[in-house]
Design a protein around this motif. Structure first.
Motif, PDB file in Angstrom:
ATOM      1  N   VAL A  18      24.973  62.469  25.426  1.00  0.00           N
ATOM      2  CA  VAL A  18      26.357  62.583  26.169  1.00  0.00           C
ATOM      3  C   VAL A  18      27.080  63.855  25.423  1.00  0.00           C
ATOM      4  O   VAL A  18      26.914  64.012  24.219  1.00  0.00           O
ATOM      5  N   GLU A  19      27.990  64.321  26.440  1.00  0.00           N
ATOM      6  CA  GLU A  19      28.804  65.454  25.816  1.00  0.00           C
ATOM      7  C   GLU A  19      30.186  64.579  26.275  1.00  0.00           C
ATOM      8  O   GLU A  19      30.561  64.443  27.450  1.00  0.00           O
ATOM      9  N   THR A  20      30.868  64.066  25.318  1.00  0.00           N
ATOM     10  CA  THR A  20      32.134  63.189  25.717  1.00  0.00           C
ATOM     11  C   THR A  20      33.232  64.408  25.396  1.00  0.00           C
ATOM     12  O   THR A  20      33.271  65.311  24.402  1.00  0.00           O
ATOM     13  N   PHE A  21      34.291  64.014  26.299  1.00  0.00           N
ATOM     14  CA  PHE A  21      35.630  64.935  26.346  1.00  0.00           C
ATOM     15  C   PHE A  21      36.745  64.088  25.683  1.00  0.00           C
ATOM     16  O   PHE A  21      37.915  64.247  25.889  1.00  0.00           O
ATOM     17  N   GLU A  22      36.353  63.289  24.575  1.00  0.00           N
ATOM     18  CA  GLU A  22      37.581  62.348  24.145  1.00  0.00           C
ATOM     19  C   GLU A  22      37.230  62.295  22.749  1.00  0.00           C
ATOM     20  O   GLU A  22      36.267  62.143  22.335  1.00  0.00           O
ATOM     21  N   VAL A  23      38.412  62.367  22.022  1.00  0.00           N
ATOM     22  CA  VAL A  23      38.103  62.281  20.559  1.00  0.00           C
ATOM     23  C   VAL A  23      39.002  60.871  20.003  1.00  0.00           C
ATOM     24  O   VAL A  23      39.962  60.702  20.262  1.00  0.00           O
ATOM     25  N   GLU A  24      38.038  60.113  19.221  1.00  0.00           N
ATOM     26  CA  GLU A  24      38.513  58.892  18.912  1.00  0.00           C
ATOM     27  C   GLU A  24      39.523  59.043  17.730  1.00  0.00           C
ATOM     28  O   GLU A  24      39.507  59.941  17.025  1.00  0.00           O
ATOM     29  N   ASN A  25      40.527  58.024  17.696  1.00  0.00           N
ATOM     30  CA  ASN A  25      41.331  58.169  16.462  1.00  0.00           C
ATOM     31  C   ASN A  25      40.733  57.514  15.304  1.00  0.00           C
ATOM     32  O   ASN A  25      40.132  56.335  15.301  1.00  0.00           O
ATOM     33  N   LEU A  26      40.742  58.353  14.450  1.00  0.00           N
ATOM     34  CA  LEU A  26      40.095  58.014  13.218  1.00  0.00           C
ATOM     35  C   LEU A  26      41.079  57.977  11.946  1.00  0.00           C
ATOM     36  O   LEU A  26      42.185  58.511  11.935  1.00  0.00           O
ATOM     37  N   LEU A  27      40.681  57.060  10.882  1.00  0.00           N
ATOM     38  CA  LEU A  27      41.424  56.681   9.847  1.00  0.00           C
ATOM     39  C   LEU A  27      41.374  57.678   8.902  1.00  0.00           C
ATOM     40  O   LEU A  27      40.207  58.584   8.625  1.00  0.00           O
ATOM     41  N   PRO A  28      42.362  58.192   8.150  1.00  0.00           N
ATOM     42  CA  PRO A  28      42.143  59.172   7.104  1.00  0.00           C
ATOM     43  C   PRO A  28      41.215  59.016   5.972  1.00  0.00           C
ATOM     44  O   PRO A  28      41.089  57.601   5.811  1.00  0.00           O
ATOM     45  N   TYR A  29      40.587  59.798   5.398  1.00  0.00           N
ATOM     46  CA  TYR A  29      39.548  59.396   4.311  1.00  0.00           C
ATOM     47  C   TYR A  29      39.932  60.080   2.944  1.00  0.00           C
ATOM     48  O   TYR A  29      39.804  61.560   3.186  1.00  0.00           O
ATOM     49  N   ARG A  53      29.664  61.181   1.033  1.00  0.00           N
ATOM     50  CA  ARG A  53      31.251  60.865   0.543  1.00  0.00           C
ATOM     51  C   ARG A  53      31.989  62.152   0.288  1.00  0.00           C
ATOM     52  O   ARG A  53      33.176  62.013   0.659  1.00  0.00           O
ATOM     53  N   LEU A  54      31.147  63.110  -0.265  1.00  0.00           N
ATOM     54  CA  LEU A  54      31.821  64.517  -0.300  1.00  0.00           C
ATOM     55  C   LEU A  54      32.251  64.894   1.003  1.00  0.00           C
ATOM     56  O   LEU A  54      33.053  65.731   1.349  1.00  0.00           O
ATOM     57  N   ALA A  55      31.302  64.869   2.130  1.00  0.00           N
ATOM     58  CA  ALA A  55      31.576  65.340   3.236  1.00  0.00           C
ATOM     59  C   ALA A  55      32.762  64.828   3.867  1.00  0.00           C
ATOM     60  O   ALA A  55      33.627  65.564   4.568  1.00  0.00           O
ATOM     61  N   TYR A  56      32.841  63.415   3.984  1.00  0.00           N
ATOM     62  CA  TYR A  56      33.898  62.633   4.551  1.00  0.00           C
ATOM     63  C   TYR A  56      35.365  63.123   3.924  1.00  0.00           C
ATOM     64  O   TYR A  56      36.469  63.469   4.354  1.00  0.00           O
ATOM     65  N   ALA A  57      35.191  63.338   2.643  1.00  0.00           N
ATOM     66  CA  ALA A  57      36.398  63.693   1.634  1.00  0.00           C
ATOM     67  C   ALA A  57      36.758  64.985   1.999  1.00  0.00           C
ATOM     68  O   ALA A  57      37.911  65.222   2.272  1.00  0.00           O
ATOM     69  N   LEU A  58      35.821  66.075   2.297  1.00  0.00           N
ATOM     70  CA  LEU A  58      36.365  67.347   2.615  1.00  0.00           C
ATOM     71  C   LEU A  58      36.871  67.405   4.020  1.00  0.00           C
ATOM     72  O   LEU A  58      37.904  68.097   3.933  1.00  0.00           O
ATOM     73  N   ILE A  59      36.284  66.646   5.011  1.00  0.00           N
ATOM     74  CA  ILE A  59      37.044  66.965   6.356  1.00  0.00           C
ATOM     75  C   ILE A  59      38.136  65.795   6.322  1.00  0.00           C
ATOM     76  O   ILE A  59      39.041  65.963   7.457  1.00  0.00           O
ATOM     77  N   GLY A  60      38.393  64.820   5.663  1.00  0.00           N
ATOM     78  CA  GLY A  60      39.605  64.088   5.594  1.00  0.00           C
ATOM     79  C   GLY A  60      39.400  62.791   6.605  1.00  0.00           C
ATOM     80  O   GLY A  60      40.369  62.035   6.467  1.00  0.00           O
ATOM     81  N   SER A  61      38.231  62.670   7.099  1.00  0.00           N
ATOM     82  CA  SER A  61      38.031  61.474   7.867  1.00  0.00           C
ATOM     83  C   SER A  61      36.833  61.201   8.067  1.00  0.00           C
ATOM     84  O   SER A  61      35.889  61.980   7.757  1.00  0.00           O
ATOM     85  N   LYS A  62      36.505  59.873   8.314  1.00  0.00           N
ATOM     86  CA  LYS A  62      35.080  59.511   8.696  1.00  0.00           C
ATOM     87  C   LYS A  62      34.852  59.625  10.052  1.00  0.00           C
ATOM     88  O   LYS A  62      34.178  58.825  10.626  1.00  0.00           O
TER      89      LYS A  62
END
Length: 844
Positions: free
Chosen positions: A543-554, A599-608
């Motif tokens: 799928v190519e989705t055109f919606e971005v889910e709301n994500l909690l900060p990480y 863990r480093l990846a999610y911390a760097l981008i700031g969300s999971k």
């Protein structure tokens, strides 16, 4: 207290979080700060007054001291340097330069965007990025909830505007409620052209600015109503704004935008207002208050400050002119609204052309698909159901034989891997479209096999049809008698999975009203089945989705939960990675490289956000064709070019320059790195992440733009130092990556408490730590055969559930996991391996 004592990124994030909760005005009032005119710090697409955020962050880091007062320190460059040292970005970093204008001018000599030089294309990307930053900062100052930001229509960073060069690049900001009735007017705007930059306030875009005759007519009809809502020439509001314009300086009163710069059509604001409200003004149907910055002056001009300043000058005009005050909120809406049938038909036409070439994100196809899904979401049956997610697929790596647009119930599934679905299935020959209620096929067929899977699909469909007889009365056929014009496995399974359908010829797609009459009973039936938990499976995952889910900060706090390394070490690794952009975690088996990498990846981008993190594993057969581009069998006896995982990932990152992306490579030293990276070995360097360093890829076709790795892509690899079958890492790669060695953490407090938490008694915990520590010392001291890189990691002794018999657990771990390692380490000294196994089990 000094602002220099602020060293915690988490404290800044806490201040931003409070800002988001309170809102800008209340946050600034609470802490006594004024609104910034420039120096906006950006995080996750939001903008913040940097001085206020920094001052409050000091209080978050040092609660006993409290936040710093506005009068206690200076803002500007010093705050910018401080927050940038904590890896925050500033909108002020975006600039339009005189060189960009010269490159835009030279590009006008070329007929297609694909013909532009790499440097010219870079100018388009830089200018678009700068306009986005200026617009978002202005939007933040106005209050994002009430306004909408629009950028150059249809402009795509890789393919331009539908294949040709746009005349100008621009942004416009307007009140959300004015989007339809007033065609997005009045607006604050900025236009970058081959002459320079024009920005200001336009009550109505002149009709000559539109190519569509219907929109021209709609704009002419709306302009007099807009002008009527403007304050009178003699009003206090106009006098106040006149004083602001005079104090700011350099403003010109024009009949429309895009005229010769630095000229006036009216002498002052009151005269300009009187013109708008006259019959001549109504006939003209346009106007602007513009300021111009020409090419020679751009390099020393602060466009950000003036962009944000427009909110203070013209905010009252924007507040005053609202469509809801006219009673004409639906003025002409039906005349210009994009219908589902029109957008879908245009999408099919473009898809028919696009699929004759290699797969890729091509324009205008992707924009038209987005228009189609937006048109669907605007229909009442879908718009009234916030739990319905609209997704689409044109294929993955290769064009789909049967493209589709799906409607997914979030209560059943938020992905395309499970749950019942409604879907528009497009026949392979594009002659017809089926709106269906269907069930997923992949998981079922894979688990039961083709024959048994087909039987189960038929059985389930029969059951579902008995539960939704009302769809028959609504115009649906309650069978699976559809023909997708393909004998492929997946299309055949789509046909088998159909529960109910209605068929449309391609040239007879239903108008919105008719489609709504079909969607309402279909979605009502779907809702009922979902409530009864009737389904478990869904469509293919391409799928190519055109919606971005709301994500909690990480945050780093989230990352540290369950990690055994010290917080300071984690922060040091993260800071090194941010600077170098490429990182390798190296160490022996069991030290937790993969666990820490995510863990480093999610911390760097700031969300999971898993959509911005992708992982692959290198192996000896992995090559350039898998990673970048190459030709593979297309399933029909021929070959087609496929984009590799890293290529697709970089294109996604290029299209979202305001977000960071992480690409994880497991076993990075197992592959032939020169073969895999190819010409990208140069492009991954941190100082070569721009279009200026773009290259023509090995399998690129004539006219394709050069490829570059954007600065928002971060690479992290894991390397096993104890695998004898692997050669040393290419020195060229070593120069481009920072290397962090991960050691066993048996001695850490986190390891000790984790074992106790899962039922390991304290005395056995001590034995594990002491015995494994002694073993690792012996491995390290054996420099001739082994060494530090062969130590055994703590992860072998990290249970994930309660241990009922700790002694058995320990002995089983040693026998089944540690013994094989030791026998491999000392394969020519089996007695030594046996001696250490005995020592681990019995001590001594």
């Amino acid at each position: 207290m000094s602002i220099n004592e602020l060293t915690s990124r988490e404290a800044v994030l806490e201040a931003m979080s409070e800002h988001d909760r309170l809102g800008r005005a209340e946050f600034l009032r609470k802490y006594g700060y004024g609104e910034a005119k420039s120096y906006f710090v950006e995080h996750e697409g939001r903008y913040y007054d940097s001085k206020a955020i920094a001052g409050v962050a000091v209080g978050k880091q040092f609660p006993e001291q409290g936040p710093m007062k506005n009068s206690e320190f200076s803002g500007g460059e010093s705050i910018k340097r401080k927050l940038e040292s904590l890896s925050f970005r500033f909108a002020d970093g975006a600039h339009v330069t005189s060189r960009d204008i010269a490159l835009l001018r030279s590009s006008r000599q070329k007929s297609k965007y694909a013909d532009l030089s790499n440097e010219e294309r870079g100018a388009y990307i830089r200018v678009t990025s700068a306009l986005k930053a200026y617009g978002e900062a202005l939007l933040y100052t106005l209050g994002a909830e009430d306004y909408r930001l629009a950028l150059t229509s249809g402009f795509h960073l890789r393919s331009g505007v539908r294949g040709y060069v746009p005349k100008d690049l621009w942004f416009g900001i307007y009140a959300t409620e004015n989007a339809e009735p007033f065609v997005g007017n009045p607006q604050l705007f900025m236009i970058v052209s081959e002459r320079g930059v024009e920005f200001g306030f336009s009550p109505a875009t002149h009709p000559s600015g539109f190519s569509d005759s219907k929109i021209k007519a709609k704009m002419r009809a709306a302009a007099p109503e807009i002008f009527e809502l403007m304050p009178g020439a003699e009003s206090e509001q106009v006098e106040t704004i006149s004083n602001k314009l005079e104090a700011s300086g350099g403003w010109h009163f024009r009949n429309q935008t895009r005229l010769d710069p630095n000229q006036d059509d009216r002498p002052d604001l009151p005269s300009w207002i009187r013109f708008l409200k006259s019959s001549e003004g109504a006939r003209n149907a346009g106007g602007s208050i513009s300021k111009y910055v020409l090419e020679p002056d751009l390099d020393h001009y602060d466009l950000m400050a003036d962009a944000v300043g427009m909110a203070q000058i013209f905010g009252e005009f924007l507040d005053e002119v609202r469509a809801s005050k006219t009673g004409s909120v639906n003025l002409g809406a039906d005349e210009t609204k994009t219908t589902f049938a029109d957008a879908f038909a245009a999408s099919l036409t473009e898809f028919e052309q696009a699929r004759s070439g290699p797969y890729g994100r091509v324009e205008p196809l992707w924009s038209l698909i987005s228009d189609t899904t937006n048109a669907l979401q605007n229909l009442a049956p879908i718009g009234s159901r916030p739990h319905i997610k609209v997704s689409s697929s044109l294929g993955s790596g290769n064009w789909a034989r049967v493209p589709w647009i799906g409607l997914l119930n979030r209560n059943v599934t938020t992905t395309t891997e499970k749950g019942l679905y409604c879907v528009f299935l497009i026949a392979a020959d594009l002659s017809r479209v089926y709106l269906t209620l269907a069930q997923g096929v992949t998981e079922l067929v894979n688990s039961l096999g083709p024959a048994e899977g087909a039987k189960e699909l038929a059985s389930r469909s029969s059951t579902y049809r008995q539960m939704i007889p009302e769809l028959g009365a609504a115009g649906f056929t309650l069978t699976n008698d559809i023909d997708l014009a393909s004998e492929g496995r997946l299309p055949t399974n789509y046909e088998r999975s159909t529960i109910a359908f209605v068929e449309f010829a391609r040239d007879q797609l239903p108008p919105d009203a008719q489609l709504s009459n079909l969607l309402e009973p279909l979605l009502a039936a779907y809702d009922r089945l979902a409530e009864e938990e009737a389904v478990e499976h869904v469509l293919e995952p391409d799928v190519e989705t055109f919606e971005v889910e709301n994500l909690l900060p990480y945050s780093i706090d989230d990352a540290m939960d369950g990690l055994f390394i010290e917080r300071e070490e984690f922060q040091r690794i993260l800071a090194t990675w941010r600077l170098k952009k490429n990182l390798v975690l190296q160490g022996a088996p069991g030290v937790g490289k993969s666990y820490i990498a995510h863990r480093l990846a999610y911390a760097l981008i700031g969300s999971k956000d898993r959509n911005r993190v992708e992982a692959v594993q290198f192996h000896q057969s992995y090559g350039y064709e898998d990673f970048v581009q190459g030709y593979r069998p297309d399933g029909s006896g021929g070959f087609a070019r496929f984009d590799g995982s890293f290529f697709r990932f970089c294109i996604e990152a290029i299209e979202h320059p305001d977000k960071d992306f992480v690409f994880i490579i497991d076993e990075i030293n197992r592959g032939n790195l020169s073969k895999i990276f190819g010409e990208l070995m140069l492009l991954i360097e941190s100082d070569k992440r721009s279009p200026d360093w773009g290259v023509q890829l090995s399998y690129a076709v004539e006219g394709e733009p050069r490829f570059h790795i954007p600065p928002n892509v971060f690479i992290i690899g894991m390397m096993n130092t104890a695998d004898r079958s692997l050669s040393m890492v290419d020195y060229a790669l070593r120069r481009r990556f920072a290397f962090i060695t991960m050691d066993p953490l048996f001695e850490s407090a986190g390891f000790r408490s984790h074992l106790q938490k899962f039922g390991i008694p304290l005395d056995l915990v001590g034995q594990v730590i002491q015995r494994m520590g002694t073993l690792n010392e012996a491995i390290t001291d054996d420099r001739l055969s082994l060494g530090r890189g062969y130590q055994i990691g703590h992860s072998y002794f990290v249970p994930s559930s309660e241990i009922s018999n700790p002694v058995d657990w320990f002995e089983q771990t040693v026998e089944t996991e540690i013994r094989p390692l030791l026998e491999e380490y000392w394969f020519d000294e089996p007695d030594k391996a046996e001696q250490w196994v005995s020592s681990l089990l019995r001590g001594g």
